[in-house]
Write an enzyme that holds these catalytic residues in place. Sequence first.
Site, mmCIF file in Angstrom:
data_model
loop_
_atom_site.group_PDB
_atom_site.id
_atom_site.type_symbol
_atom_site.label_atom_id
_atom_site.label_comp_id
_atom_site.label_asym_id
_atom_site.label_seq_id
_atom_site.Cartn_x
_atom_site.Cartn_y
_atom_site.Cartn_z
ATOM 1 N N ASP A 99 1.867 -0.910 11.736
ATOM 2 C CA ASP A 99 1.862 -2.058 12.408
ATOM 3 C C ASP A 99 3.001 -2.951 12.255
ATOM 4 O O ASP A 99 2.997 -4.313 12.073
ATOM 5 C CB ASP A 99 0.561 -3.055 11.713
ATOM 6 C CG ASP A 99 0.923 -3.407 10.606
ATOM 7 O OD1 ASP A 99 1.819 -2.740 9.610
ATOM 8 O OD2 ASP A 99 0.040 -4.137 9.813
ATOM 9 N N ASP A 148 5.930 -5.465 6.414
ATOM 10 C CA ASP A 148 6.688 -6.550 6.427
ATOM 11 C C ASP A 148 6.521 -7.551 5.572
ATOM 12 O O ASP A 148 7.554 -8.402 5.293
ATOM 13 C CB ASP A 148 6.358 -7.011 8.075
ATOM 14 C CG ASP A 148 4.613 -7.233 8.109
ATOM 15 O OD1 ASP A 148 4.176 -7.102 7.222
ATOM 16 O OD2 ASP A 148 4.377 -7.567 9.236
ATOM 17 N N ASP A 186 -0.861 1.725 8.409
ATOM 18 C CA ASP A 186 -1.366 1.000 9.606
ATOM 19 C C ASP A 186 -0.528 0.768 10.823
ATOM 20 O O ASP A 186 -0.874 0.559 12.091
ATOM 21 C CB ASP A 186 -1.440 -0.700 9.254
ATOM 22 C CG ASP A 186 -2.494 -0.906 8.115
ATOM 23 O OD1 ASP A 186 -3.272 0.039 7.787
ATOM 24 O OD2 ASP A 186 -2.782 -1.879 7.833
ATOM 25 N N THR A 235 3.795 2.132 6.027
ATOM 26 C CA THR A 235 2.511 1.900 5.877
ATOM 27 C C THR A 235 1.544 2.671 6.848
ATOM 28 O O THR A 235 1.961 3.001 7.946
ATOM 29 C CB THR A 235 2.350 0.281 6.291
ATOM 30 O OG1 THR A 235 0.732 0.152 6.588
ATOM 31 C CG2 THR A 235 2.983 -0.077 7.680
ATOM 32 N N ARG A 284 -18.563 15.544 12.264
ATOM 33 C CA ARG A 284 -19.075 15.868 13.392
ATOM 34 C C ARG A 284 -20.068 16.952 13.192
ATOM 35 O O ARG A 284 -20.976 17.214 13.759
ATOM 36 C CB ARG A 284 -17.965 16.358 14.496
ATOM 37 C CG ARG A 284 -18.359 17.223 15.700
ATOM 38 C CD ARG A 284 -17.416 17.762 16.434
ATOM 39 N NE ARG A 284 -16.428 16.581 17.027
ATOM 40 C CZ ARG A 284 -16.778 15.662 17.902
ATOM 41 N NH1 ARG A 284 -17.581 16.080 18.603
ATOM 42 N NH2 ARG A 284 -15.862 14.900 18.290
ATOM 43 N N GLY A 318 0.906 -1.180 0.038
ATOM 44 C CA GLY A 318 -0.151 0.081 0.011
ATOM 45 C C GLY A 318 0.851 1.163 -0.186
ATOM 46 O O GLY A 318 1.875 1.338 0.665
ATOM 47 N N GLY A 367 -12.360 13.147 20.300
ATOM 48 C CA GLY A 367 -13.476 13.393 21.123
ATOM 49 C C GLY A 367 -14.797 12.507 20.801
ATOM 50 O O GLY A 367 -15.652 13.023 21.123
ATOM 51 N N GLY A 386 -6.907 -0.322 8.868
ATOM 52 C CA GLY A 386 -6.039 -0.762 9.882
ATOM 53 C C GLY A 386 -6.591 -2.148 9.528
ATOM 54 O O GLY A 386 -7.314 -2.688 10.388
ATOM 55 N N ARG A 387 -5.794 -2.820 8.634
ATOM 56 C CA ARG A 387 -5.982 -4.400 8.327
ATOM 57 C C ARG A 387 -6.207 -5.220 9.615
ATOM 58 O O ARG A 387 -7.371 -6.008 9.671
ATOM 59 C CB ARG A 387 -4.915 -4.937 7.507
ATOM 60 C CG ARG A 387 -5.421 -6.255 6.529
ATOM 61 C CD ARG A 387 -4.270 -7.054 6.072
ATOM 62 N NE ARG A 387 -3.388 -6.194 5.333
ATOM 63 C CZ ARG A 387 -3.982 -6.046 3.829
ATOM 64 N NH1 ARG A 387 -4.828 -6.855 3.447
ATOM 65 N NH2 ARG A 387 -3.252 -5.201 2.792
ATOM 66 N N ARG A 390 1.599 -5.214 -5.251
ATOM 67 C CA ARG A 390 1.910 -6.192 -4.259
ATOM 68 C C ARG A 390 2.009 -7.489 -5.286
ATOM 69 O O ARG A 390 1.238 -7.952 -6.227
ATOM 70 C CB ARG A 390 0.520 -6.706 -3.568
ATOM 71 C CG ARG A 390 0.352 -5.575 -2.430
ATOM 72 C CD ARG A 390 -0.964 -5.918 -1.609
ATOM 73 N NE ARG A 390 -0.895 -5.005 -0.503
ATOM 74 C CZ ARG A 390 -2.022 -4.247 -0.359
ATOM 75 N NH1 ARG A 390 -2.953 -3.932 -1.345
ATOM 76 N NH2 ARG A 390 -1.793 -3.304 0.528
HETATM 77 O O1 F6P Z 1 -2.006 -0.026 3.298
HETATM 78 C C1 F6P Z 1 -2.422 -0.440 4.208
HETATM 79 C C2 F6P Z 1 -3.957 -0.774 4.040
HETATM 80 O O2 F6P Z 1 -4.433 0.574 3.539
HETATM 81 C C3 F6P Z 1 -4.902 -1.306 5.041
HETATM 82 O O3 F6P Z 1 -5.287 -0.455 5.842
HETATM 83 C C4 F6P Z 1 -6.052 -1.789 4.291
HETATM 84 O O4 F6P Z 1 -6.518 -3.071 4.898
HETATM 85 C C5 F6P Z 1 -5.334 -2.319 3.008
HETATM 86 O O5 F6P Z 1 -4.108 -1.619 2.945
HETATM 87 C C6 F6P Z 1 -6.198 -2.278 1.921
HETATM 88 O O6 F6P Z 1 -5.538 -2.367 0.744
HETATM 89 P P1 F6P Z 1 -5.972 -2.314 -0.770
HETATM 90 O O7 F6P Z 1 -5.496 -1.077 -1.153
HETATM 91 O O8 F6P Z 1 -5.365 -3.687 -1.485
HETATM 92 O O9 F6P Z 1 -7.575 -2.306 -0.714
#
Ligand code: F6P
Length: 318
Positions: A130, A103, A128, A126, A155, A11, A186, A171-172, A72
Amino acid sequence: MNNIAILCSGGDVSGMNPALKQFVEYSLEKNLTPYFIYDGFEGLIDNEIKKASYCDVAGIITRGGTKIGSARSKRFMKKKFRQIAKDNLKKLNIDMLIVLGGDGSFRGMDIFYKEHGIKFCGIPSTIDNDINGTDYCLGVDTALNIIKTSIDAIRDTASSFKRAFVVEIMGRDCGYLALITHLTSGSELCLIPEIPYDLKNYENEFKKQIKNGRRYFIAIVSEGIKQDSQIIADWFENTIGIESRVSILGHIQRGGNPTVKDRLMAYKFIVNAIDELLQGTKESIICYEEKGFNFKSIKEVTSTTKVLDKKLLEYLKN
Ligand code: F6P
């Protein structure tokens, strides 16, 4: 002159373009010849490798995404394609590689290094956040700021209409973006994969709040809980008794003008990564922690799942 290449994998994040700019400028300063590999490991296999110059990076510092594309790659998981990738690098005498990715990309590079000995440094990138071993991944700050702006706007409409808004955050498998958003926006509810939840626990309190005059709710729900956000919205409507809507922020969280923090982090990640490669380190991931930058092995970074900061999680439990 030594040759060095860079690619983006997985991503994209806002911060990749500032990193590409600094990669070209700092490589030239260090008498290295910089190369771009287009479209990630796919481009490495397909020989989409081109010399990069100042002209290629002029004006890109303000842009999200990545000028050289990302992908990917399933093919890179296969030995025969990694051999082709290595031959492509060899033809151009490239023996140092920087990989902006997550990773999964680093695991692929680990195998590649073990098979072919191409020196590389991974830069955690990323939204995320993570990746184990680093407190910060490139792109996170921009994503958080995009989310902040979106929720501030939600809001406005939520408060005008007496509604509950369930906002789904990317956030996968990791609740970092959702948690930080909750603490800084908030919102009334935050559901993340790291903490089990039971909506029943909120029922009395939320009903009481409506009785006492609350006009609207904002609920932050992480994509990582793997629960359809509409189910949470239905709970607000049917159990709490307030009209509700779902808003899935989606891929807007990955784009946008990189923040100052991401531009600066891109700059520092690149400078430190190139310096480390020039000092002879063969394979490492550059990590950022409170004490500064340090280099870790791929094993250390990829063998365990990132655990969210305990103190941050405590804030959510309180
Ligand atoms: O890059 C991380 C992320 O945006 C995650 O938060 C999400 O789950 C995933 O990639 C989405 O991937 P794609 O762009 O292949 O739909």
